[in-house]
Design a protein around this motif. Structure first.
Motif, mmCIF file in Angstrom:
data_model
loop_
_atom_site.group_PDB
_atom_site.id
_atom_site.type_symbol
_atom_site.label_atom_id
_atom_site.label_comp_id
_atom_site.label_asym_id
_atom_site.label_seq_id
_atom_site.Cartn_x
_atom_site.Cartn_y
_atom_site.Cartn_z
ATOM 1 N N LEU A 11 0.823 -1.210 0.000
ATOM 2 C CA LEU A 11 0.000 0.000 0.000
ATOM 3 C C LEU A 11 0.856 1.259 0.000
ATOM 4 O O LEU A 11 0.490 2.269 -0.626
ATOM 5 C CB LEU A 11 -0.945 -0.010 1.204
ATOM 6 C CG LEU A 11 -2.052 -1.070 1.167
ATOM 7 C CD1 LEU A 11 -2.946 -0.960 2.401
ATOM 8 C CD2 LEU A 11 -2.895 -0.968 -0.097
ATOM 9 N N LYS A 12 1.983 1.209 0.681
ATOM 10 C CA LYS A 12 2.890 2.358 0.660
ATOM 11 C C LYS A 12 3.354 2.639 -0.766
ATOM 12 O O LYS A 12 3.443 3.807 -1.190
ATOM 13 C CB LYS A 12 4.103 2.096 1.565
ATOM 14 C CG LYS A 12 3.799 2.166 3.058
ATOM 15 C CD LYS A 12 5.032 1.865 3.876
ATOM 16 C CE LYS A 12 4.747 1.930 5.377
ATOM 17 N NZ LYS A 12 5.934 1.567 6.191
ATOM 18 N N SER B 255 0.460 4.114 -2.858
ATOM 19 C CA SER B 255 0.250 5.513 -2.491
ATOM 20 C C SER B 255 1.336 6.407 -3.091
ATOM 21 O O SER B 255 1.039 7.459 -3.672
ATOM 22 C CB SER B 255 0.234 5.661 -0.968
ATOM 23 O OG SER B 255 0.202 7.009 -0.586
ATOM 24 N N HIS C 86 0.899 7.103 -6.639
ATOM 25 C CA HIS C 86 -0.411 7.696 -6.970
ATOM 26 C C HIS C 86 -1.140 6.835 -7.995
ATOM 27 O O HIS C 86 -1.795 7.336 -8.915
ATOM 28 C CB HIS C 86 -0.251 9.134 -7.483
ATOM 29 C CG HIS C 86 0.330 10.059 -6.453
ATOM 30 N ND1 HIS C 86 -0.412 10.560 -5.398
ATOM 31 C CD2 HIS C 86 1.590 10.538 -6.283
ATOM 32 C CE1 HIS C 86 0.358 11.329 -4.644
ATOM 33 N NE2 HIS C 86 1.585 11.321 -5.143
ATOM 34 N N TRP D 231 -4.483 0.351 5.604
ATOM 35 C CA TRP D 231 -3.997 1.710 5.366
ATOM 36 C C TRP D 231 -3.533 2.342 6.677
ATOM 37 O O TRP D 231 -2.512 3.048 6.712
ATOM 38 C CB TRP D 231 -5.099 2.579 4.742
ATOM 39 C CG TRP D 231 -5.351 2.337 3.281
ATOM 40 C CD1 TRP D 231 -6.468 1.774 2.728
ATOM 41 C CD2 TRP D 231 -4.494 2.656 2.177
ATOM 42 N NE1 TRP D 231 -6.357 1.730 1.358
ATOM 43 C CE2 TRP D 231 -5.167 2.260 0.995
ATOM 44 C CE3 TRP D 231 -3.232 3.247 2.077
ATOM 45 C CZ2 TRP D 231 -4.604 2.431 -0.274
ATOM 46 C CZ3 TRP D 231 -2.669 3.409 0.812
ATOM 47 C CH2 TRP D 231 -3.348 3.009 -0.342
ATOM 48 N N LEU E 23 -1.049 5.549 6.519
ATOM 49 C CA LEU E 23 -1.477 6.331 5.356
ATOM 50 C C LEU E 23 -2.985 6.575 5.340
ATOM 51 O O LEU E 23 -3.576 6.762 4.268
ATOM 52 C CB LEU E 23 -1.073 5.602 4.066
ATOM 53 C CG LEU E 23 0.437 5.486 3.808
ATOM 54 C CD1 LEU E 23 0.697 4.523 2.655
ATOM 55 C CD2 LEU E 23 1.024 6.857 3.503
ATOM 56 N N LYS F 23 -3.598 8.380 0.909
ATOM 57 C CA LYS F 23 -3.630 7.148 0.124
ATOM 58 C C LYS F 23 -3.186 7.347 -1.324
ATOM 59 O O LYS F 23 -3.183 6.406 -2.102
ATOM 60 C CB LYS F 23 -5.039 6.540 0.168
ATOM 61 C CG LYS F 23 -5.554 6.256 1.581
ATOM 62 C CD LYS F 23 -6.943 5.651 1.523
ATOM 63 C CE LYS F 23 -7.524 5.416 2.898
ATOM 64 N NZ LYS F 23 -8.014 6.658 3.531
ATOM 65 N N GLY F 24 -2.846 8.567 -1.692
ATOM 66 C CA GLY F 24 -2.427 8.835 -3.064
ATOM 67 C C GLY F 24 -3.578 9.368 -3.890
ATOM 68 O O GLY F 24 -4.750 9.089 -3.624
ATOM 69 N N TYR G 28 -6.497 7.097 -5.433
ATOM 70 C CA TYR G 28 -7.453 6.372 -4.578
ATOM 71 C C TYR G 28 -8.872 6.843 -4.865
ATOM 72 O O TYR G 28 -9.150 8.031 -4.914
ATOM 73 C CB TYR G 28 -7.116 6.626 -3.114
ATOM 74 C CG TYR G 28 -7.950 5.839 -2.125
ATOM 75 C CD1 TYR G 28 -7.628 4.520 -1.808
ATOM 76 C CD2 TYR G 28 -9.046 6.419 -1.501
ATOM 77 C CE1 TYR G 28 -8.374 3.807 -0.885
ATOM 78 C CE2 TYR G 28 -9.803 5.709 -0.578
ATOM 79 C CZ TYR G 28 -9.464 4.400 -0.276
ATOM 80 O OH TYR G 28 -10.207 3.698 0.637
#
Length: 241
Positions: free
Chosen positions: A99-100, A103, A106, A126, A131, A135-136, A139
């Motif tokens: 997930l990092k 994010s 993007h 998350w 985050l 979340k970018g 998302y």
């Protein structure tokens, strides 16, 4: 029965409920929504049985007096799917690291955003990644079930968290493949509860208990184990463990 879209869309109930009817003569009408909505239905007394996958919320349901007991029934796991090319570099076994990377890139990530058990698990991951609020820009929440969320991910070449059962029965995969699996945090337990007649006297308590007793019995557990798609089991029975 109030249950989740994952049990319905995976085809499990189409396999299980005829077996239950054969054993008991009881017909079951399933209302398949996100786990949060299913629990709300049961709290209002609009369901006789609750079959969902958010253990913390289920335990609160019991603690609040809406059911006498929660019974573990079966499990599978969550996986992250995404484009074969994996432009975010998320592939691996660590959900938090994945997930990092999504994010930071993007990259498009499709969230159910529907207070379902899957959505609750996704938000938990998350948070574990630190985050929750970052979340970018890719998302997006669809406020929809697992199948529609996967359709959006497939059409946008994006990422999504899904239960494995729905993924295995999902046909419109486009360029999506499983990229993240095997993290113990991705364990996905399902539980069943009969709604308490002490809280809602009108519920069909006897028939509800018959379903609970059957699904955790050797016959019900064998029926779960027997359900496969393409020779692969979608759920693994674990009542009483």
């Amino acid at each position: 029965m109030a249950s989740t879209t994952s049990t319905e869309q995976s085809g499990l109930f189409g396999h299980l409920l005829p077996e239950f009817r054969k054993a008991t003569g009881i017909d079951v009408k399933v209302v398949a929504v996100g786990t949060g909505q299913a629990i709300d239905m049961a709290r209002r007394g609009d369901a006789d049985v609750l079959f969902v996958h958010d253990q913390a919320a289920e335990e609160k349901f019991v603690a609040d007096g809406f059911a006498a007991r929660r019974h573990p029934v079966m499990y599978n796991d969550f996986v992250v799917v995404g484009p074969k090319g994996d432009h975010a570099g998320a592939r691996g076994k660590d959900i938090v690291e994945a997930l990092k990377k999504v994010s930071a890139a993007h990259a498009p990530f499709v969230s159910r955003g529907d207070k379902s058990g899957t959505h609750a698990a996704e938000l938990r991951y998350w948070n574990q990644a630190g985050l929750a609020g970052a979340k970018g820009s890719g998302y997006r929440e669809c406020g929809c079930g697992m199948g529609p969320a996967l359709n959006i991910a497939a059409s946008s070449n994006g990422y999504a968290l899904t239960d494995r059962g729905t993924w295995l029965s999902f046909r419109n995969r486009g360029d999506l493949v499983v990229l993240v699996e095997g993290d113990t945090r991705l364990f996905n337990q399902y539980g069943v509860m009969a709604v308490s007649p002490a809280r809602h006297p009108h519920v069909k308590a006897k028939e509800a208990q018959q379903f609970v007793d059957w699904i955790v019995s050797p016959a019900g557990q064998a029926a779960i184990a027997a359900y496969k798609v393409g020779g692969e089991p979608l759920f693994f029975p674990n009542a009483g463990r």
